[in-house]
Design an enzyme around this catalytic site. Sequence first.
Site, PDB file in Angstrom:
ATOM      1  N   SER A 179      34.613  21.993  49.604  1.00  0.00           N
ATOM      2  CA  SER A 179      34.799  22.482  48.158  1.00  0.00           C
ATOM      3  C   SER A 179      35.959  23.357  48.009  1.00  0.00           C
ATOM      4  O   SER A 179      36.290  23.879  48.879  1.00  0.00           O
ATOM      5  CB  SER A 179      33.560  23.184  47.592  1.00  0.00           C
ATOM      6  N   ALA A 189      36.809  24.525  54.092  1.00  0.00           N
ATOM      7  CA  ALA A 189      36.908  22.941  54.006  1.00  0.00           C
ATOM      8  C   ALA A 189      37.729  22.264  55.047  1.00  0.00           C
ATOM      9  O   ALA A 189      37.298  21.591  55.740  1.00  0.00           O
ATOM     10  CB  ALA A 189      37.408  22.773  52.607  1.00  0.00           C
ATOM     11  N   HIS A 243      34.463  25.961  52.073  1.00  0.00           N
ATOM     12  CA  HIS A 243      34.821  26.130  50.894  1.00  0.00           C
ATOM     13  C   HIS A 243      36.258  26.824  50.985  1.00  0.00           C
ATOM     14  O   HIS A 243      36.616  27.621  51.976  1.00  0.00           O
ATOM     15  CB  HIS A 243      33.905  27.443  49.806  1.00  0.00           C
ATOM     16  N   SER A 244      37.249  26.045  50.416  1.00  0.00           N
ATOM     17  CA  SER A 244      38.871  26.533  50.305  1.00  0.00           C
ATOM     18  C   SER A 244      39.229  26.283  51.908  1.00  0.00           C
ATOM     19  O   SER A 244      39.161  25.490  52.459  1.00  0.00           O
ATOM     20  CB  SER A 244      38.933  27.984  50.169  1.00  0.00           C
ATOM     21  N   MET A 245      39.544  27.414  52.525  1.00  0.00           N
ATOM     22  CA  MET A 245      39.935  27.358  53.879  1.00  0.00           C
ATOM     23  C   MET A 245      38.981  26.716  54.703  1.00  0.00           C
ATOM     24  O   MET A 245      39.232  25.973  55.801  1.00  0.00           O
ATOM     25  CB  MET A 245      40.427  28.973  54.495  1.00  0.00           C
TER      26      MET A 245
END
Length: 254
Positions: free
Chosen positions: A122, A99, A95-97
């Site tokens: 995501s 990803a 998720h975020s970083m």
Amino acid sequence: MVDITVDSELWLRRFHPPGRDSHRLVVLPHAGGSASFFRPLAAALAPELDVLTVQYPGRQDRRSEKSIEDIGEYADRIHEVLLAEADRPTALYGHSMGAILAFEVACRLEASGHAPLAVIASGRRAPATHREENVHQRDNQGIVTELRRLSGTHTELLGDDEILQMILPALRSDYTAVERYICPAERTVNCPILALTGDQDPRTSLDEAKAWDRHTTGRFELEVLSGGHFFIVDHQRRLAERIAEFVSGAASER
């Protein structure tokens, strides 16, 4: 790549025992995030998937360790850890970083002959879509303001000076790593990619989420859910269902 021996017990957390024939899911948290944030997801996926969540240095039980400020170094170290955990077919979710790290680790796994089943990303725009961002250069209050904007940390925690002093160094290092990251437009993985995005995420537009398609030679899927940057908190059940479905589909294609 970084030539360094990494202790798997430092880096990986397993909150629930897997089934005997489970595929593995490695979870990579967001900037400032910790393994425990994804405990509910691990519970929802067990025992169907063997969920291992990465614990980055500089937070919680690794708080005394120096944080990492480079995505390449992060990915090198995590790749080395996963080479020692290659007993099951493995998918990567971030998720975020996280990803971006999932993608970079997948590139390294493919290059070393341990291709992952899939990458699930995501809350993050595609690797080669670039924005000029400078959160890591702000003062502490500036970082707190960004956290409030993204609604990723409970408001009461942001008002606790002691807790802030504990989490801000790792946050600044993570923002440094991800904001300095540059990915060549032509870099791809062969495994399928699933991109998940919130329809009100200030960090990722729909076009930027769709651009993940350019980074795989395999199948690509996109799902848009309601919410902002941390839409996954409000869609835990759907997130678990979608991950399990995508990993199962990727495994059947092998």
